[in-house]
Scaffold this motif. Structure first.
Motif, short mmCIF file in Angstrom:
data_model
loop_
_atom_site.label_atom_id
_atom_site.label_comp_id
_atom_site.label_asym_id
_atom_site.label_seq_id
_atom_site.Cartn_x
_atom_site.Cartn_y
_atom_site.Cartn_z
N ALA A 1 -4.57 4.74 -5.12
CA ALA A 1 -4.05 4.06 -4.34
C ALA A 1 -3.15 4.72 -3.36
O ALA A 1 -2.71 6.03 -3.48
N ASN A 2 -2.64 4.13 -2.39
CA ASN A 2 -1.62 4.48 -1.56
C ASN A 2 -1.80 6.04 -0.99
O ASN A 2 -0.89 6.88 -1.10
N ASN A 3 -3.17 6.63 -0.57
CA ASN A 3 -3.07 7.79 -0.11
C ASN A 3 -3.33 8.63 -1.08
O ASN A 3 -3.50 9.99 -0.88
N ASN B 1 0.64 1.19 4.97
CA ASN B 1 1.41 1.87 3.89
C ASN B 1 1.64 1.30 2.83
O ASN B 1 2.35 0.36 2.83
N SER B 2 1.11 1.77 1.63
CA SER B 2 1.33 0.98 0.52
C SER B 2 2.01 2.00 -0.56
O SER B 2 2.18 1.69 -1.79
N SER B 3 2.67 2.64 -0.12
CA SER B 3 3.92 3.65 -0.75
C SER B 3 3.63 4.87 -0.21
O SER B 3 4.62 5.52 0.51
N SER B 4 2.68 5.86 -0.45
CA SER B 4 2.69 7.20 -0.09
C SER B 4 1.76 7.52 0.95
O SER B 4 1.51 8.41 1.50
N GLY B 5 1.21 6.22 1.75
CA GLY B 5 0.44 6.50 2.83
C GLY B 5 -0.53 5.24 2.98
O GLY B 5 -0.34 4.39 2.14
N THR B 6 -1.50 5.34 3.83
CA THR B 6 -2.29 4.12 4.13
C THR B 6 -3.63 4.37 3.41
O THR B 6 -4.36 5.50 3.54
N TRP C 1 -3.27 -4.83 -2.08
CA TRP C 1 -1.74 -4.45 -1.83
C TRP C 1 -1.52 -5.55 -0.71
O TRP C 1 -0.65 -6.53 -1.16
N SER C 2 -2.19 -5.25 0.52
CA SER C 2 -2.24 -6.18 1.55
C SER C 2 -3.50 -6.46 1.91
O SER C 2 -4.52 -5.85 1.37
N TYR D 1 6.57 -0.91 3.79
CA TYR D 1 6.99 -0.68 5.12
C TYR D 1 6.05 0.38 5.61
O TYR D 1 5.53 1.14 4.87
N THR D 2 5.61 0.13 7.02
CA THR D 2 4.45 1.13 7.40
C THR D 2 5.27 1.76 8.62
O THR D 2 5.57 1.13 9.61
#
Length: 894
Positions: free
Chosen positions: A67-69, A112-117, A157-158, A578-579
């Motif tokens: 997840a998150n990149n 962005n779901s933490s570490s990237g998209t 996530w979204s 946050y993105t």
């Protein structure tokens, strides 16, 4: 976090720590320091009649959350070094490695779901689902080739904006789910065993869960039987409220098969009743990987494995999940860190893979920890209740296991009678375990003992004692049971087993194999010389890029291939966290003095004053809104030269044509930053004393939420300056500390390797390096004056003001080429040191030829690297001193 205070006698104190004498002045949060444990004895009763035989409560193995990149760069390992990619995959999913049994994918939404998209597979309702976007589904397909029994899950996530804005959200969301399942099968032949119905770490909607389940069960004509897909609920953080809802709603109870929770080894009474009485599975459905930098921190805590979020803490969470939570699956997030350093939560992995140009990867300390489970306990084994125990409690950052003394887990193969017991010792003294085994077919069989711990001395290699067999034991019959004793050393993990591991030797990579991506480097996004399906096989993702905001993909146009930012404001998904505005970053974080160039074109917008493009360098922190130095050009012709999110200079171009393509360039030479537009220098800024200086970092492209495009990217060395750096953590052997330093060995991910050291007046440290200069970085919250002496010369005074994380507090350039020693003394105030970058030294470059689409011009470079004992070999900076300042910001220490 682990905070250690350092006295003057470093070596003798460390030797005492390593030997377990415990006389070192050490207070490590999350680690019990108790010298009375020296003569500690504990009995473990392994009674086979207490084996938990319920199918839903058997050991499920290790899971992975992609997840998150976090998996993005694996696409480049696969393309550039397929043999290395195969090795990494075997280590993750193969039986001789971690043996991942369950893989959960993020259903991306371009936020962005933490570490990237993670990119969305359906950006509009009418778009055919494209699961080639991102690395996740391709990763799953390749993993299934290694382990056909791997189970698959997916979680949102979204969700795409067309889903959240729909008049019937449930119907739209279901369409997204089903089309994704259809496309995964059509493209890769993937059959999903589970779907996580709730949103990741957000409030659950039970009505949607029931809707999803009923529609999957009623589907006809699907490529496989969707009615057999199991439903996962929960996915909360440290809570089990979803279990309570199931007891309040019989229909919800009937449709949910698994309940998961994140970052807790404990569960509630209601959750455990679900397992015992309702035959539901409980999972530790998102869990941490170790975050510790064992390669350097062993010099300070004696093992490199201790402390909050350290390797032993994670092992304790795995051990504790069954006795304290009745959970059967531990899902690491992530297993492999295939994103760039500086991303949110970085230095968190079992395997590091962030240099795809070189193919370098590292089996981190957590990998060896994982072997203590994967090589001795298989999916389907039964937990032996009498042999499972964990007295640690939740504390520290809310996720950690602290104050643990006795921590062990036992499981058995009910068909063969084999059994294995995993034990950790996070105290400062040895613990003797007396094991009493009965009720198992192999109770009398010989066992072997496998151990992972820190080095025997300060001169040892940090990993010299990783996954080593220490003894074979023949049990003694004693009153119908079989007994034997094992002593578990301080700060170690041990596995006792009747099973012989499938593999016993693992070679870790040498740091010298981590070669630098040589400049000049270029990308025209055509990829001539690559397979014809190169772009289509990876969702049109450009080489070596990781997106932090937006989505940058290659499009074929009448002018050839262009890199286009895909997300517009009207289609941007609702935030999960946050993105930042669209930005992609790529290249080597050891690039220092260089320029980046790109042709950029605007998508015509209604607001030319907010539509912008940008190109940057020295990008260091992906978690920030913006990072590095960059030139920002608006569609109306106004421009700004930026440092992170601050403006260094600005202006406007008369007669600017926003419909034409424009050449953007930014250049950094030590502390001088220049911006160019269409070949004209529009700004030159000198970073002076009292201002923040950003050190070496990657290249980057920026855009507003418009479909702006880029072409002909290039990064080039600047003639007459040092292009590259070698970076060292302050816990590395080239640093020696004197005084009363506090060493935080588990700090924010925004600090290099998650370590930081704080000193006050009178404290000092010495650095040894090979090169022509050095720069010190680290966040300093208040003014300090340093005295710096190089090679025994006169002490020079340096004033340091506020400095941000990963920013340079002072640097020296113009030293003679060769080995140097610098002593830094705090003359007044407080000072924080995080890392050192060295320029002018020897740099390891690739020996292979570059890809055909890469520029074949040879850049001016230095010599191959060689690291000597106690000396940091690198590049350097010179006899000019800069005191650097920046306003301190409030930042999360995740």
């Amino acid at each position: 976090m682990t905070i250690l205070k350092r006295g003057a006698s470093m070596v003798s104190a460390l030797v005492m720590m390593i030997s377990g004498a415990g006389a070192y002045n050490c207070s490590a949060e999350g680690t019990t320091v108790n010298d009375s444990n020296t003569n500690n004895t504990r009995e473990i009763v392994i009674d086979g009649t207490t084996a938990q035989l319920k199918e839903n409560m058997r050991y499920r193995g290790a899971g992975m959350v992609s997840a998150n990149n976090s998996s993005r760069l694996l696409l480049d390992y696969k393309a550039e070094h397929p043999d290395v990619y195969e090795q990494i995959m075997e280590y993750m999913f193969g039986k001789e490695g971690i043996g991942i049994t369950h893989l959960k994918l993020e259903m991306g939404a371009d936020i962005n779901s933490s570490s990237g998209t993670e990119p969305s597979v359906m950006r509009t309702e009418d778009e055919k689902a494209d699961v080639t976007r991102g690395a996740a589904y391709q990763l799953a397909a390749d993993a299934k080739k290694i382990n056909p029994d791997l189970t698959l899950d997916m979680l949102w996530w979204s969700e795409p904006k067309w889903v959240s804005d729909a008049s019937d959200v449930y119907a739209a969301r279901y369409k997204w789910y089903k089309n994704t399942l259809d496309a995964a099968y059509e493209t890769y032949g993937l059959e999903f065993d589970y779907v996580s119905a709730v949103q990741n770490e957000r409030g659950a909607d039970p009505e949607w869960v029931k809707y999803l389940s009923s529609h999957l069960k009623s589907e006809k004509g699907t490529p496989y039987d969707y009615s057999k897909i199991k439903i996962v609920g929960g996915e909360e953080v440290c809570t089990w409220g979803f279990a309570d809802r199931m007891y309040e709603d019989s229909e919800l109870m009937n449709v949910v098969d698994v309940v998961g929770s994140h970052y807790t080894s404990e569960s509630t009474e209601n959750a455990q009743k679900l397992a015992y009485e309702e035959n539901k599975e409980l999972w530790f459905s998102e869990a941490s990987s170790p975050m510790a930098y064992a390669q350097g921190t062993y010099r300070y805590d004696g093992s490199g494995l201790a402390g909050i979020n350290g390797t032993l803490d994670i092992a304790n969470r795995i051990i504790g999940m069954y006795p304290n939570g009745k959970m059967t699956l531990y899902e690491y997030q992530p297993v492999v860190s295939a994103y760039y350093d500086g991303a949110c939560y970085c230095q968190k992995q079992l395997i590091s893979a962030c240099d795809p140009w070189s193919g370098y990867y590292m089996l981190d300390s957590g990998f060896y920890m994982s072997l203590h489970f994967s090589q001795f306990i298989e999916k389907g084994w039964a937990f032996v209740d009498s042999g499972c125990y964990s007295d640690g409690k939740k504390g520290g950052d809310g996720h950690a296991i602290v104050d643990a003394v006795y921590s062990y887990m036992t499981a058995t193969d009910t068909e063969t009678g084999d059994y294995s017991t995993v034990i950790t010792n996070t105290t400062s003294g040895p613990i003797q375990y007396d094991l009493k085994v009965s009720g198992l077919d192999k109770a009398s069989s010989n066992v072997s003992v496998w151990e992972t711990r820190g080095p025997d001395s300060i001169d040892g290699s940090y990993d010299e004692n990783y996954f080593k067999k220490t003894e074979d034991i023949t049990p003694t019959e004693n009153g119908g049971a079989y007994t034997y004793a094992v002593t578990v050393k301080p700060n170690s993990i041990v596995t006792i087993s009747t099973v012989t591991p499938k593999r016993t030797e693992y070679k870790n990579a040498d740091e010298s194999e981590r070669t630098v991506l040589k400049l000049p480097y270029s990308d025209d996004f055509e990829y001539a010389g690559y397979p014809e399906n190169y772009l289509s096989s990876r969702g049109n993702a450009p080489r070596y890029t990781t997106d932090q905001g937006g989505a940058f993909e290659v499009e074929k146009t009448d002018k050839g291939n262009m890199l286009v930012q895909q997300i517009t404001a009207d289609m941007k998904a609702n935030e999960w966290g946050y993105t930042p505005e669209p930005v992609t970053t790529f290249g080597d974080d050891r690039w220092y003095n260089y320029s980046v160039n790109v042709d950029a074109a605007f998508a015509t917008s209604q607001d030319a004053g907010s539509n912008y493009v940008g190109v940057g360098l020295r990008y260091t922190l992906g978690c920030n809104s913006y990072s590095g130095y960059w030139i920002k050009l608006y569609e109306n012709g106004s421009w700004e030269l930026k440092a992170n999110d601050g403006t260094l200079s600005s202006g406007s171009i008369d007669g600017f044509d926003g419909t034409a393509s424009h050449k953007l360039k930014v250049e950094a030479v030590n502390n001088v930053i220049r911006g160019y537009i269409d070949g004209n220098m529009v700004a030159e800024y000198t970073v002076n004393e009292g201002e923040s200086l950003i050190g070496a970092g990657r290249a980057s492209l920026f855009s507003s939420y418009n479909k702006n495009s880029f072409d002909n990217f290039s990064a080039e060395p600047v003639e007459g300056s040092d292009t590259y750096v070698t970076r060292f953590d302050e816990t590395d052997s080239c640093f020696t500390f004197e005084g009363n330093w506090e060493h935080n060995l588990m700090s924010s991910f925004k600090n290099y390797k998650r370590t930081i050291s704080d000193g006050t007046e009178g404290d000092s440290f010495t650095v040894n390096f090979e090169g022509t200069g050095f720069a010190l970085s680290g966040e300093t919250g208040e003014n300090a004056i340093l005295g710096v002496s190089i090679d025994g010369g006169d002490e020079q005074l340096v004033t340091v003001s506020r400095t941000g994380q990963r920013e340079i507090s002072c640097h020296f350039e113009g030293l003679s080429e060769g080995a140097h020693t610098a002593k830094v003394t705090i003359k007044s105030g407080k000072y924080t040191i995080d890392a050192m970058q060295v320029t002018g030294g020897k740099i390891p470059f690739e020996k292979k030829k570059p890809a055909k689409s890469e520029s074949t011009k040879s850049g001016k470079s230095k010599l191959p690297i060689a690291v000597g004992a106690g000396i940091c070999a690198a590049a350097a900076v010179g006899a000019v001193i800069y005191g650097i300042a920046r306003k301190k910001r409030k930042e999360n220490n995740d």
